[in-house]
Design a protein around this motif. Sequence first.
Motif, short mmCIF file in Angstrom:
data_model
loop_
_atom_site.label_atom_id
_atom_site.label_comp_id
_atom_site.label_asym_id
_atom_site.label_seq_id
_atom_site.Cartn_x
_atom_site.Cartn_y
_atom_site.Cartn_z
N ALA A 62 22.72 64.07 65.28
CA ALA A 62 24.04 64.31 65.92
C ALA A 62 24.80 62.89 65.55
O ALA A 62 26.15 63.25 65.58
CB ALA A 62 23.77 64.39 67.41
N ASP A 99 30.54 71.34 73.11
CA ASP A 99 29.31 72.09 72.45
C ASP A 99 29.44 72.58 70.91
O ASP A 99 28.70 72.62 70.39
CB ASP A 99 28.80 73.13 73.47
CG ASP A 99 28.28 72.80 74.82
OD1 ASP A 99 28.01 71.36 74.98
OD2 ASP A 99 28.16 73.56 75.57
N ASP A 101 31.66 71.14 68.77
CA ASP A 101 31.41 70.06 68.01
C ASP A 101 29.88 69.44 67.86
O ASP A 101 29.53 68.99 66.61
CB ASP A 101 32.23 68.88 68.63
CG ASP A 101 33.62 69.10 68.82
OD1 ASP A 101 33.98 70.02 68.10
OD2 ASP A 101 34.37 68.32 69.66
N LYS A 102 29.09 69.61 68.82
CA LYS A 102 27.79 69.00 68.68
C LYS A 102 26.85 70.20 67.71
O LYS A 102 26.09 69.63 66.97
CB LYS A 102 27.12 69.00 70.18
CG LYS A 102 25.68 68.56 70.08
CD LYS A 102 25.23 68.13 71.63
CE LYS A 102 23.69 67.62 71.52
NZ LYS A 102 23.07 67.22 72.68
N SER A 103 27.32 71.44 68.09
CA SER A 103 26.52 72.52 67.16
C SER A 103 27.08 72.27 65.77
O SER A 103 26.03 72.19 64.90
CB SER A 103 27.01 73.82 67.64
OG SER A 103 26.74 74.10 68.96
#
Length: 247
Positions: A62, A99, A101-103
């Motif tokens: 990440a 979420d 952005d994290k994905s």
Amino acid sequence: MNVRFDGKRALVTGAGKGIGRVLVKKLVECGAETIALSRTQSDLDSLKQECPSIIPIQCDLADADSIPNALRDCGPIDLLVNNAGIALTDQFIDAKPADFDKSMAINVKAPIVISQIVAKGMIERENGGSIVNVSSKLSIRGFQNLSFYSASKAALDSVTRTMSLELGPHNIRVNSVNPTAARTKLAKPLWEDPAFAQRITDVIPVGRWAEVSEVASVIIFLLSDFSIMVTGSNVLVDGGSMANFVL
């Protein structure tokens, strides 16, 4: 087919669990010197006990800025599998930008950064190589509560095709595998739920979920010279479900 990777060095991300863990073991069995990357040190420790020859690397993908440092001393790589991924679930109407952005960071950005590092080494050595990105059937077909996951895997498929065009002249092949639902430990609550499991198997002609080893075997094929003319492909491992048009 007797696949051997003697003298080859492989890197697998998301190596601590599921497809990645099984794949690491298969690569070791096939003779590859194998580097296993995971964010969870305990998973790497237990994998090291099972496969003492592996080279473990702990890294949270990440954080893209940490990737070059994590791979700094890993040496030349001939075979790369970008397997690490994340699936955050929520109804589209409630899905959070963070979420998304994290994905995208884990499912798309990290494979790009890692592939850039590895491919540069392949080009410098002029020995070619093979890269496999682990995508999903959901890059093509929608599924409730997984809009960001599906979008990230669709992006990964697109990147795969462009990578194959630009890296092909350097004898570097790039493909993706796109599995249907697989019986991973992470998905165990789903495939042990009779109603949900039946919902999935109803659209799979072979009538069952994929086994993790079956996905790993296709990746091994794509890494090997048995697939020497396969590049730029999104290879479905879905038991025929994408051929099943359900009204």
